[in-house]
Design a protein around this motif. Structure first.
Motif, PDB file in Angstrom:
ATOM      1  N   LEU A  20       0.467  -1.203  -0.010  1.00 57.53           N
ATOM      2  CA  LEU A  20      -0.018  -0.015   0.132  1.00 57.53           C
ATOM      3  C   LEU A  20       0.569   1.240   0.194  1.00 57.53           C
ATOM      4  O   LEU A  20       0.658   2.231  -0.656  1.00 57.53           O
ATOM      5  N   PRO A  21       1.949   1.317   0.473  1.00 59.44           N
ATOM      6  CA  PRO A  21       2.235   2.396   0.793  1.00 59.44           C
ATOM      7  C   PRO A  21       3.344   3.025  -0.524  1.00 59.44           C
ATOM      8  O   PRO A  21       3.505   3.824  -1.368  1.00 59.44           O
ATOM      9  N   VAL A  22       3.679   2.122  -1.097  1.00 58.06           N
ATOM     10  CA  VAL A  22       4.194   1.505  -2.089  1.00 58.06           C
ATOM     11  C   VAL A  22       3.059   2.716  -3.881  1.00 58.06           C
ATOM     12  O   VAL A  22       3.708   3.571  -4.411  1.00 58.06           O
ATOM     13  N   ALA A  23       1.514   1.927  -3.714  1.00 60.02           N
ATOM     14  CA  ALA A  23       1.310   1.754  -4.133  1.00 60.02           C
ATOM     15  C   ALA A  23       1.058   3.273  -4.515  1.00 60.02           C
ATOM     16  O   ALA A  23       0.506   4.108  -5.058  1.00 60.02           O
ATOM     17  N   ILE A  24       0.897   4.250  -3.279  1.00 59.13           N
ATOM     18  CA  ILE A  24       0.532   5.235  -3.075  1.00 59.13           C
ATOM     19  C   ILE A  24       1.751   6.469  -3.790  1.00 59.13           C
ATOM     20  O   ILE A  24       1.045   7.416  -4.625  1.00 59.13           O
ATOM     21  N   SER A  25       3.448   6.365  -3.726  1.00 51.33           N
ATOM     22  CA  SER A  25       4.313   6.495  -4.383  1.00 51.33           C
ATOM     23  C   SER A  25       3.568   6.651  -5.710  1.00 51.33           C
ATOM     24  O   SER A  25       3.841   6.859  -6.762  1.00 51.33           O
TER      25      SER A  25
END
Length: 236
Positions: A20-25
Motif C-alpha cells: 500500500l505505501p508503494v502504491a501511493i507513491s
C-alpha cells in the motif's frame, strides 16, 4: 521444522497490505503521466487503455514524450518501449521458482502484473522466508489498480495541474525506487554491484543515444553481483 506455508488468500492480502505505501507513491507519478498524456492529446479512454494494457510506467513516460498525434512514430515507440522492458525478462526469470506449482499458462498470465516495485517487494519478502505467487499477485493487483486509477485521475485533473513539477510530483518516481533499493539492502557486499551498475548506466547514457543505459546498467550490475557471490561461495 519449517513453519506451514500461509494460505494463498492470506498471502494475497498480505501482499496488498504491505504494498500500500508503494502504491501511493506509484499513484503520485501516475498522476504526472496522466497530466502529460492529456497535454499530448490522449482521451480519458485512451489513457485507461494504455495504462491498463501496456502497464509499464517507464515505457509509458518514454512513449508520451515521443507522442505526436499529427505524425505518430509507431515503430520508434515500439522499439524504445521494447528496449526498456527487456529488463522484465531477467526479473520474471528470478520469480520462476515461486510459480513452479502453477500451470504454465497461469504463471505467464501472472507475469503481466510484474513491475519493478512488485518484483522488488516480492523478492525482499522471499528473502525473509515469505513471498510467493499469491503475495506477488496481491501486490501486483494493487499496483495495477493504483496505476490505472491515478493516470486517469491525472488526465481528468490536467486542466488544474498544468505543471506537475510545481507540486513535486515528478520526484515521486525517483523516491519510490530509492525506497525499494534501501529495502533490498543486505550489507556492504551489495555496494559494489550497485555502484558498478550506476556507473555503467551513466557511461552508456553519455555514449549511446536512447534508453540502452537502463539495460546496460542492470545487466552490468547483476552480472558483477552474481560473479562476486559465486567467488564468495567458492572461498567458503
Amino acid at each position: 521444522m519449517h513453519a506451514p506455508a500461509p494460505h494463498p488468500r492470506k498471502s494475497f492480502f498480505l501482499g496488498m497490505r504491505l504494498f500500500l505505501p508503494v502504491a501511493i507513491s506509484i499513484a503520485s507519478y501516475g498522476v504526472v503521466w496522466g497530466v502529460l498524456a492529456g497535454q499530448a492529446g490522449l482521451t480519458p479512454l485512451e489513457v485507461v487503455l494504455m495504462s491498463g494494457l501496456v502497464y509499464a510506467g517507464a515505457s509509458q513516460f518514454v512513449a508520451i514524450d515521443m507522442w505526436s498525434p499529427l505524425s505518430l512514430p509507431v515503430a520508434s515507440i515500439v522499439v524504445a518501449t521494447a528496449v526498456i522492458n527487456l529488463r522484465m525478462l531477467l526479473m520474471t526469470a528470478t520469480l520462476r521458482p515461486q510459480f513452479e506449482h502453477l500451470p504454465r499458462w497461469r504463471a505467464l498470465l501472472a507475469m503481466f502484473l510484474v513491475s519493478d516495485e512488485v518484483w522488488a517487494m516480492t523478492m525482499a519478502e522471499h528473502a525473509k522466508g515469505g513471498g510467493g505467487a499469491a503475495f506477488m499477485l496481491g501486490a501486483g493487483t494493487l499496483a495495477w489498480i493504483g496505476w490505472v486509477g491515478s493516470t486517469l485521475t491525472g488526465r481528468m485533473l490536467g486542466a488544474v495541474i498544468d505543471d506537475p513539477t510545481a507540486y513535486g510530483l515528478d520526484f515521486a518516481f525517483t523516491a519510490t525506487f530509492l525506497a525499494l533499493l534501501l529495502s533490498m539492502w543486505k550489507g556492504r557486499g551489495d555496494l559494489v554491484p550497485w555502484l558498478a551498475g550506476g556507473a555503467i548506466a551513466i557511461g552508456v547514457s553519455m555514449l549511446v543515444p536512447g534508453t540502452w543505459y537502463i539495460i546496460a546498467g542492470g545487466l552490468g550490475g547483476s552480472l558483477l553481483g552474481a560473479f562476486l557471490q559465486h567467488r564468495m561461495r567458492d572461498a567458503a
